[in-house]
Enzyme design. Structure first.
Site, PDB file in Angstrom:
ATOM      1  N   TYR A  92      50.830  18.193  35.832  1.00 50.48           N
ATOM      2  CA  TYR A  92      51.000  18.153  34.164  1.00 50.48           C
ATOM      3  C   TYR A  92      50.769  19.471  33.624  1.00 50.48           C
ATOM      4  CZ  TYR A  92      45.992  18.415  34.973  1.00 50.48           C
ATOM      5  OH  TYR A  92      44.610  18.728  35.416  1.00 50.48           O
ATOM      6  N   HIS A 120      42.611  16.618  32.251  1.00 54.39           N
ATOM      7  CA  HIS A 120      43.008  15.508  31.316  1.00 54.39           C
ATOM      8  C   HIS A 120      41.862  15.249  30.299  1.00 54.39           C
ATOM      9  CE1 HIS A 120      46.413  13.843  33.708  1.00 54.39           C
ATOM     10  NE2 HIS A 120      46.036  14.491  34.351  1.00 54.39           N
ATOM     11  N   GLY A 159      30.396  19.772  30.496  1.00 51.64           N
ATOM     12  CA  GLY A 159      29.323  18.655  29.738  1.00 51.64           C
ATOM     13  C   GLY A 159      28.275  19.352  29.218  1.00 51.64           C
TER      14      GLY A 159
END
Length: 382
Positions: free
Chosen positions: A217, A49, A17
């Site tokens: 993933y 993600h 961020g």
């Protein structure tokens, strides 16, 4: 009167961020310095993600294509029953995301994405080894003091320093985050280890049972790394610090009875860590005086929705928009605009993520992935 280019913005924390805020503010012409307590960054073993809602922001920064090129592009988010393997939902991504949401959906190694963000900043933007020890808002500017004995002054300060934010503490007083009663196991598995099993490993799949899950993933376009992160109930937190080492034995016990694909993943695990999942209730304020918060500093959440970092990056983009609207001299209006335009969405995502219901069953995630921050009219009231 000095211009915005002469005024100084300090960002405390150079995580995903903070790095996004620095890039966006620099792109908008602001003078930014980031103060990071770590001495350096390393490629920590974690995946992330990045939804179309945030890839649109990386497009504005100029990093969309670079991140896309190194990432995996799953065609679906699959949810499967942990024991039977039956599909609970099939959420289309891939080409569907490009067409319907206006940007790709990627999964990527967190360290690779972070390094790309940091490298994109102007040289010297990030000052390492700057652990914050004191903050004094005089009303005219802010004095930051660091444990190495140095100080810095800024016109406004952005607290992007995580769930244990020092800037949040200045605004609201010291308060430890609460333990959620859940832990997350994290591990990276090599493609070579996967190849030893005569099984199919899907690009992006979440295995569920009543009280726990495993999200799995790929973290690279080459598919040479497969990452999993779990959510497992643990009544008492029995260790200090951010994480401890776990083991395959602990994983086999935690996921006893799960599908053979999950058992193969655990068997392929060389090392695994265990992290406590901590939380805070929604904060009453996101800013005070010349100080403002973003990301986990003001709305930490469990990682179950894969949107925590995405919310921090959305915060960074909205804060930049608001400062562009008002200028730094009218920071108070900018901060109010920012909170009015972020709090409802961030709180909703925080609530859904903490509930761990997102995409368990077939649903339309357009409210998350189809969101275009730059297409939103700025609301003057929350």
């Amino acid at each position: 009167m000095s211009t915005d280019k002469q005024k100084k913005i300090a960002i405390v924390g150079a995580g995903l961020g903070g790095a996004a805020a620095a890039a966006l503010l620099q792109e908008a012409g602001f003078n930014v310095t980031v103060y990071e307590q770590s001495e350096e960054f390393s490629r920590l073993g974690a995946g992330i993600h990045v939804g179309p809602n945030v890839m649109k922001i990386f497009r504005k920064i100029g990093l969309e294509q670079k991140l896309s090129d190194m990432a995996s592009h799953p065609d679906f988010w699959f949810s499967r029953d942990g024991e039977t393997g039956d599909y609970m939902s099939r959420i289309p991504l891939g080409d569907y995301a490009l067409k319907e949401y206006g940007a790709p959906y990627i999964t990527i190694h967190r360290g690779d994405m972070h390094a790309t963000q940091i490298d994109h900043l102007k040289p010297g933007t990030v000052q390492f080894g700057k652990k914050l020890s004191g903050v004094e808002d005089s009303g005219d500017d802010v004095l930051l003091s660091f444990e190495d004995g140095t100080t810095a002054r800024a016109d406004i300060v952005v607290g992007a320093d995580g769930i244990n934010s020092k800037i949040r503490e200045v605004l609201l007083g010291p308060e430890d985050p609460t333990y959620s009663g859940w832990v997350a196991h994290r591990a990276l598995i090599t493609g070579e280890a996967l190849a030893k099993h005569n099984l199919s490993f899907e690009d992006c799949v979440k295995w569920w049972s009543e009280d726990r899950h495993m999200m799995v993933y790929y973290t690279t376009g080459k598919k040479d790394e497969y990452y999993y992160v779990t959510g497992v109930p643990q009544e008492k937190l029995e260790f200090e610090g951010s994480f401890i080492d776990s083991s395959r034995e602990e994983m086999f016990e935690a996921f006893k009875g799960y599908h053979p694909v999950v058992q193969a993943l655990i068997e392929s695990t060389e090392s695994v860590t265990k992290w406590p999942l901590k939380n805070r209730n929604p904060l009453p304020v996101w800013s005070e005086g010349r100080l403002v918060l973003l990301g986990d500093a003001c709305h930490p959440m469990k990682p179950h929705m894969a949107q925590g970092a995405c919310m921090a990056i959305e915060d960074a983009a909205m804060l930049t928009r608001c400062l562009q609207e008002t200028g730094i001299d009218d920071y108070a209006t900018a901060f109010k605009l920012y909170e009015n335009n972020r709090k409802e969405r961030a709180t909703r995502v925080q609530s859904v993520s903490n509930a761990n219901t997102f995409l368990r069953d077939q649903e339309d995630p357009a409210w998350v992935y189809g969101y275009d921050l730059y297409a939103q009219d700025l609301k003057t009231e929350g």
